[in-house]
Design a protein around this motif. Structure first.
Motif, mmCIF file in Angstrom:
data_model
loop_
_atom_site.group_PDB
_atom_site.id
_atom_site.type_symbol
_atom_site.label_atom_id
_atom_site.label_comp_id
_atom_site.label_asym_id
_atom_site.label_seq_id
_atom_site.Cartn_x
_atom_site.Cartn_y
_atom_site.Cartn_z
ATOM 1 N N UNK A 235 -11.138 -23.127 0.510
ATOM 2 C CA UNK A 235 -10.855 -21.939 0.516
ATOM 3 C C UNK A 235 -12.069 -20.940 0.128
ATOM 4 N N UNK A 236 -12.007 -21.698 -0.827
ATOM 5 C CA UNK A 236 -12.895 -20.706 -2.140
ATOM 6 C C UNK A 236 -14.778 -20.883 -1.445
ATOM 7 N N UNK A 242 -17.056 -14.443 2.434
ATOM 8 C CA UNK A 242 -16.388 -12.824 2.908
ATOM 9 C C UNK A 242 -16.809 -12.463 1.571
ATOM 10 N N UNK A 243 -17.023 -12.791 -0.093
ATOM 11 C CA UNK A 243 -17.093 -11.812 -1.018
ATOM 12 C C UNK A 243 -18.614 -11.531 -0.971
ATOM 13 N N UNK A 304 -21.479 -21.232 4.585
ATOM 14 C CA UNK A 304 -20.028 -20.617 3.098
ATOM 15 C C UNK A 304 -19.946 -21.944 2.302
ATOM 16 N N UNK A 305 -21.201 -23.253 2.229
ATOM 17 C CA UNK A 305 -20.923 -24.329 1.484
ATOM 18 C C UNK A 305 -20.608 -25.000 1.375
ATOM 19 N N UNK A 412 -6.437 -7.860 -1.088
ATOM 20 C CA UNK A 412 -7.883 -8.503 -1.906
ATOM 21 C C UNK A 412 -8.840 -7.585 -2.277
ATOM 22 N N UNK A 413 -9.175 -7.348 -1.075
ATOM 23 C CA UNK A 413 -10.495 -6.075 -0.851
ATOM 24 C C UNK A 413 -10.341 -5.123 -1.724
ATOM 25 N N UNK A 414 -9.335 -4.598 -2.141
ATOM 26 C CA UNK A 414 -8.462 -3.255 -2.761
ATOM 27 C C UNK A 414 -8.467 -3.623 -3.703
ATOM 28 N N UNK A 415 -8.670 -4.437 -4.091
ATOM 29 C CA UNK A 415 -8.075 -4.691 -5.763
ATOM 30 C C UNK A 415 -6.789 -4.363 -6.291
ATOM 31 N N UNK A 416 -5.781 -4.527 -5.060
ATOM 32 C CA UNK A 416 -4.311 -4.763 -5.703
ATOM 33 C C UNK A 416 -3.646 -5.943 -6.110
#
Length: 453
Positions: A235-236, A242-243, A304-305, A412-416
């Protein structure tokens, strides 16, 4: 320039195509049976109308088609199945077997199943005893790219690659993305990746497709084709990609993660604003006719590695599969099976499916003359010619699991919320959903076999 976008995922559609048998009486129609199909692909409604008209003209069998999109499909299907005149066939993905098994006719002894290619048979929805669904379209997904923009970038003295062929790993993709973003003004682009939107019409790209390599390689490591519990070992690695998209997309990705629709994101690529667009071959119908020429369309795998990913090309998916409703009358079941076999074998049907719908049918009856005129399909098939294997798309638990995954990604994307919440949601709900599926319909879990490439 205004982008010409065809109807796409997430747009609500309710359209019925009714086609009575030519000149037939009601008694003749009843004895011949009828077909009632709930379609999940609104982008090819017109082509389905042409297909079913040809079938009715050829066989005299009446066909009705109602269309709904992914966002509304389950609700529409539930409503239609509650009616006396329920669909005789519909589109079902592998994760829906437990929910609909009580309606499904076993298909392993039908012509429709026997016509499938080996890959089609391997992907058909089945439990340990029976086959319940037949894939009718084989599609590929990965990172669509603009060859022209990459070529222009490679001509710059600051470029870190000499050609698009050099993008063959996560490290190279990351380096190219960073470098292009640093020089975006000189390159005339607004970002490197399309915005990773998890809005209702667009989250499937991340929850149903981009997650598949992480699932695939964990299954491979465990020598199995199904795990009722999963650790999300990779998942990482998914987070890496995604990042990268969040960081190097146009505008404010944190804000746009929920405000941009599928059409908005597709426009970013189709108008030449970004070189990379994670999506599948179906996006061609929305991309064509805009600022990216057919000859400039390429496709990369989801780098993605993950160790060993360089041996593979784009992911292959066969989630769109036909079923037959065993609660329909025997005549309607026979008519529906005839329709499926006709689509697989009829010359006119093959032309409509491949050339007008742009589908690659996973059937041995579809030869080289019945392949789609879709440059993205051709790009995906190039990997096979080079000896690359495909990442198979194994089953996901449910659409509800995907939606909750999308919700966690948005937080996660919005930092909440943090990334560990994403991991927890998809790990816990993976296990609980499969448990609920088995409890609701014993024996419905995906077949657990040794991993096979």
């Amino acid at each position: 320039m205004k982008i010409k976008i065809a109807l796409a995922a997430g747009v609500t559609v309710a359209m019925v195509i009714g086609l009575a048998a030519c000149g037939g009486s009601k008694s003749e129609e009843s004895s011949a049976g009828k077909v009632y199909y709930l379609n999940s692909k609104p982008e090819v409604v017109d082509q389905f109308k042409k297909l079913t008209e040809a079938f009715t003209k050829d066989t005299g069998i009446k066909v009705d088609v109602i269309t709904a999109t992914m966002a509304d499909y389950e609700t529409t299907l539930t409503s239609e199945l509650a009616k006396n005149n329920a669909p005789t066939t519909w589109t079902m993905g592998p994760s829906d077997l437990a929910k609909y098994k009580k309606y499904l006719k076993p298909l392993q002894n039908t012509a429709g199943y026997k016509n499938l290619s080996d890959a089609g048979k391997a992907s058909a929805v089945q439990d340990s005893d029976n086959v319940y669904a037949i894939p009718y379209v084989q599609e590929w997904y990965g990172i669509i790219y603009n060859k022209k923009l990459i070529k222009e970038y490679c001509a710059k003295d600051y470029a870190v690659i000499k050609s698009a062929q050099d993008i063959n790993s996560w490290n190279v993709l990351k380096a190219v993305s960073e470098n292009m973003m640093d020089h975006k003004d000189d390159l005339g682009i607004k970002g490197v990746f399309t915005t990773p939107s998890v809005e209702n019409s667009d989250y499937y790209r991340f929850t149903a497709h981009m997650i598949r390599p992480a699932e695939f390689f964990e299954y491979k490591d465990n020598d199995t084709t199904f795990m009722p519990k999963i650790t999300w070992k990779y998942l990482d690695k998914y987070k890496n990609l995604f990042d990268l998209q969040m960081k190097y997309s146009p505008g404010d990705a944190k804000r746009d993660a929920t405000s941009m629709s599928y059409e908005d994101v597709t426009a970013q690529f189709s108008l030449g604003d970004v070189p990379f667009y994670p999506n599948g071959v179906w996006a061609y119908s929305q991309i064509k006719g805009n600022d990216v020429a057919d000859g400039d369309l390429g496709m990369l795998p989801y780098y993605m590695g993950i160790p060993g990913e360089g041996d593979y090309g784009p992911g292959v998916i066969m989630d769109n599969q036909w079923v037959v409703n065993k609660k329909s009358s025997p005549a309607d079941q026979k008519a529906t099976l005839k329709f499926i076999n006709w689509v697989q074998t009829n010359r006119a049907a093959k032309r409509i499916v491949s050339k007008e719908m742009g589908f690659a049918m996973p059937a041995t009856t579809y030869g080289d003359d019945a392949q789609p005129d879709n440059p993205l399909v051709n790009q995906a098939l190039e990997y096979q010619k080079k000896g690359k294997k495909y990442i198979r798309s194994f089953e996901l638990p449910s659409l509800a699991w995907q939606k909750d995954f999308g919700g966690a990604l948005l937080e996660y994307a919005q930092g909440t919320n943090d990334w560990e919440n994403v991991r927890k949601v998809i790990t816990d709900e993976w296990e609980s959903t499969w448990q609920a599926n088995e409890k609701a319909s014993p024996g419905s879990l995906p077949a657990q076999k040794k991993f096979s490439e």
